[in-house]
Design a protein around this motif. Structure first.
Motif, PDB file in Angstrom:
ATOM      1  N   ASP A 114      43.719   4.788   8.402  1.00  0.00           N
ATOM      2  CA  ASP A 114      44.101   3.406   8.724  1.00  0.00           C
ATOM      3  C   ASP A 114      43.902   2.462   7.549  1.00  0.00           C
ATOM      4  OD1 ASP A 114      45.105   3.737  11.233  1.00  0.00           O
ATOM      5  OD2 ASP A 114      43.312   3.086  12.300  1.00  0.00           O
ATOM      6  N   GLU A 115      42.739   2.544   6.918  1.00  0.00           N
ATOM      7  CA  GLU A 115      42.418   1.613   5.841  1.00  0.00           C
ATOM      8  C   GLU A 115      43.352   1.815   4.648  1.00  0.00           C
ATOM      9  OE1 GLU A 115      40.796  -1.529   3.873  1.00  0.00           O
ATOM     10  OE2 GLU A 115      40.577  -0.941   5.985  1.00  0.00           O
ATOM     11  N   LYS A 168      46.210  -1.050   3.258  1.00  0.00           N
ATOM     12  CA  LYS A 168      46.259  -1.585   1.897  1.00  0.00           C
ATOM     13  C   LYS A 168      47.672  -1.586   1.319  1.00  0.00           C
ATOM     14  CE  LYS A 168      41.520  -0.350   0.576  1.00  0.00           C
ATOM     15  NZ  LYS A 168      40.677   0.524  -0.283  1.00  0.00           N
ATOM     16  N   THR A 169      48.567  -0.809   1.903  1.00  0.00           N
ATOM     17  CA  THR A 169      49.932  -0.734   1.370  1.00  0.00           C
ATOM     18  C   THR A 169      50.877  -1.741   2.029  1.00  0.00           C
ATOM     19  OG1 THR A 169      50.787   0.904   2.982  1.00  0.00           O
ATOM     20  CG2 THR A 169      49.602   1.758   1.053  1.00  0.00           C
ATOM     21  N   GLN A 170      50.414  -2.512   2.975  1.00  0.00           N
ATOM     22  CA  GLN A 170      51.311  -3.387   3.721  1.00  0.00           C
ATOM     23  C   GLN A 170      52.011  -4.401   2.817  1.00  0.00           C
ATOM     24  OE1 GLN A 170      49.242  -5.155   7.027  1.00  0.00           O
ATOM     25  NE2 GLN A 170      49.516  -3.359   8.312  1.00  0.00           N
ATOM     26  N   ARG A 171      53.300  -4.583   3.114  1.00  0.00           N
ATOM     27  CA  ARG A 171      54.125  -5.549   2.388  1.00  0.00           C
ATOM     28  C   ARG A 171      54.911  -6.393   3.382  1.00  0.00           C
ATOM     29  NH1 ARG A 171      57.068  -1.556  -1.985  1.00  0.00           N
ATOM     30  NH2 ARG A 171      55.270  -1.212  -3.365  1.00  0.00           N
ATOM     31  N   ILE A 218      53.563   1.648   3.947  1.00  0.00           N
ATOM     32  CA  ILE A 218      54.418   2.601   3.252  1.00  0.00           C
ATOM     33  C   ILE A 218      54.920   3.694   4.198  1.00  0.00           C
ATOM     34  CG2 ILE A 218      52.520   4.121   2.545  1.00  0.00           C
ATOM     35  CD1 ILE A 218      53.956   4.341  -0.206  1.00  0.00           C
ATOM     36  N   GLY A 219      56.149   4.154   3.970  1.00  0.00           N
ATOM     37  CA  GLY A 219      56.736   5.205   4.785  1.00  0.00           C
ATOM     38  C   GLY A 219      56.563   6.579   4.165  1.00  0.00           C
ATOM     39  N   GLY A 243      59.777  -4.887   1.971  1.00  0.00           N
ATOM     40  CA  GLY A 243      59.220  -3.761   2.695  1.00  0.00           C
ATOM     41  C   GLY A 243      59.365  -2.470   1.903  1.00  0.00           C
ATOM     42  N   TYR A 244      59.507  -1.371   2.634  1.00  0.00           N
ATOM     43  CA  TYR A 244      59.603  -0.046   2.019  1.00  0.00           C
ATOM     44  C   TYR A 244      60.932   0.620   2.363  1.00  0.00           C
ATOM     45  CZ  TYR A 244      54.678  -0.285   0.735  1.00  0.00           C
ATOM     46  OH  TYR A 244      53.472  -0.653   0.167  1.00  0.00           O
TER      47      TYR A 244
END
Length: 335
Positions: free
Chosen positions: A76-77, A81-84, A224-225, A275-276
Motif C-alpha cells: 500500500d505505502e 507514493k506513486t499517485q499522480r 502506477i499501473g 495519470g499513468y
C-alpha cells in the motif's frame, strides 16, 4: 461469479431437481441446500472474498477489486507514493461543432499567422483532439489556459512513426512529428479562421472527424499501473511475491484468478490527461525514461485504434513545465 461458487450453486439446483423427482421431503432438501450454501460460503472465505451469496454481475467486479486490494495490501505505502493527479475524460456527441471547446474530431481552432499542420506530402492533418485548458481541473505542470491540440494523418499508422520505433531510441523516433503534430496556443484571443480541410485517409481514421465528441473532465488521482515500464521500480519484485503470500493465507485462491483480478485492478485504461498510461501490448519506454503521460485516448463506441487499441502521448516533465510540446512522443498499439 467465481467458478467454484458457480459450480456449488449449480449443484444445489441439480440436487433440488433430484429431490423433487424422488419425492424427498422439503425438510430433507433444505438440509442438503443448507450444506451446499455452507460449502459455498467456505469456498468464498478460502478465496478471501466477502460472504455475498449468489453474486450479481456488479458484485463480481467488486469482489475482484476487494481481492486485488487484499493481495496488494503489503505494498500500500509503495503504491501510495506513486499517485499522480489525472483528469478523466468523458465523451458525448457534440450536436453543433464549436472550434473553441475541448473535443475529439471536428474543426480545429486556428488563427491567422501560423502554418497549419501537414504531413510529408503536404496534406492537411486531421484534428484528433483539442483541449481548452481553461475547462480542465488544475493539473500540476500543465498550462492553466490556452488550447492544446493533437493532429494525426490518415495513413496506416494514424501518423505514428511505428516503423522506426525500435530499440532504445524508439521514443525519440516516436517524437518525430511528421505524420502527427502537437500544437499549443497560449492565448485564444485571436479570431478563429477556417483551417484547410483534411480529406486524405479520412476513412482510415480511428474516429469519424465529421462527428465531434465533446470532452468533459473530472479531477481524480491514480497510482502506477501494472503495464507501466516503471512498475518494477515502484513495486520491487512485482506482484508475484504478493500473490504467493496471499495464497499461503488463502489456499482456495488460484493464481489464475488472482492474476486476472490484479490485471483488471491495475489497468490504467480510459481517456485522460495525466495519470499513468495503459497498453494492449507493452510500454515503449525504457525503465530509465522519465517521460510522463500527457494525454491518452482509449477505444470505445466512437473511437477504435486498430483492434481495440489505445493511444498515448508522452512528454518530458521539463518540456511540460516550459509548455514546449515540440518533442512529444506519440504511440498506439492494439491486440
Amino acid at each position: 461469479m467465481k467458478t467454484g461458487t458457480a459450480v456449488l450453486l449449480s449443484m444445489a439446483i441439480v440436487i433440488a431437481g433430484i429431490a423433487a423427482t424422488a419425492g424427498v421431503g422439503y425438510a430433507v432438501y433444505r438440509n442438503i441446500e443448507g450444506q451446499i450454501e455452507k460449502n459455498a460460503a467456505q469456498a468464498r472465505a478460502d478465496a478471501g472474498l466477502p460472504d455475498s451469496g449468489a453474486e450479481a454481475p456488479g458484485c463480481a467486479k467488486a469482489d475482484d477489486d476487494a481481492q486485488a486490494k487484499a493481495v496488494l495490501a503489503p505494498a500500500d505505502e509503495a503504491l501510495r507514493k506513486t499517485q499522480r493527479p489525472v483528469a478523466r475524460i468523458e465523451l458525448s456527441a457534440l450536436a453543433r461543432d464549436d472550434a473553441g471547446v475541448s473535443k475529439v474530431g471536428g474543426q480545429a481552432y486556428w488563427a491567422a499567422g501560423r502554418d497549419y499542420p501537414r504531413d510529408g506530402k503536404g496534406q492537411p492533418l486531421f484534428l484528433l483532439a483539442q483541449v481548452n485548458l481553461a475547462e480542465v481541473p488544475k493539473m500540476p505542470g500543465y498550462p492553466g489556459r490556452g488550447m492544446l491540440q493533437f493532429f494525426i494523418s490518415g495513413d496506416d499508422y494514424y501518423g505514428a512513426a511505428l516503423d522506426d520505433a525500435h530499440g532504445k531510441g524508439r521514443m525519440d523516433a516516436l517524437a518525430k512529428q511528421t505524420g502527427f503534430r502537437v500544437v499549443y496556443w497560449p492565448e485564444l484571443s485571436a479570431a478563429a479562421i477556417a483551417p484547410p480541410k483534411a480529406t486524405a485517409g479520412a476513412d482510415s481514421l480511428p474516429f469519424d472527424p465529421t462527428k465531434p465528441q465533446r470532452m468533459r473532465f473530472t479531477a481524480d488521482h491514480e497510482s502506477i499501473g501494472a503495464n507501466d515500464a516503471h512498475f518494477g521500480q515502484a513495486l520491487e519484485g512485482g506482484v508475484e511475491p504478493l500473490i504467493e503470500r496471499y495464497r499461503g493465507e488463502h489456499p482456495g485462491a488460484t493464481e489464475e484468478d488472482l492474476q486476472d483480478a490484479l490485471s483488471d485492478y491495475l489497468a490504467r485504461s480510459g481517456h485522460k490527461l495525466g495519470g499513468y498510461p495503459d497498453f494492449t501490448q507493452s510500454d515503449p519506454r525504457e525503465p530509465s525514461d522519465r517521460r510522463l503521460l500527457l494525454f491518452q485516448l482509449d477505444s470505445d463506441d466512437t473511437l477504435m485504434w486498430g483492434d481495440s487499441g489505445i493511444a498515448n502521448f508522452f512528454i518530458d516533465p521539463d518540456d511540460l513545465a516550459r509548455a514546449d510540446f515540440s518533442r512529444v512522443s506519440y504511440h498506439w498499439d492494439c491486440y
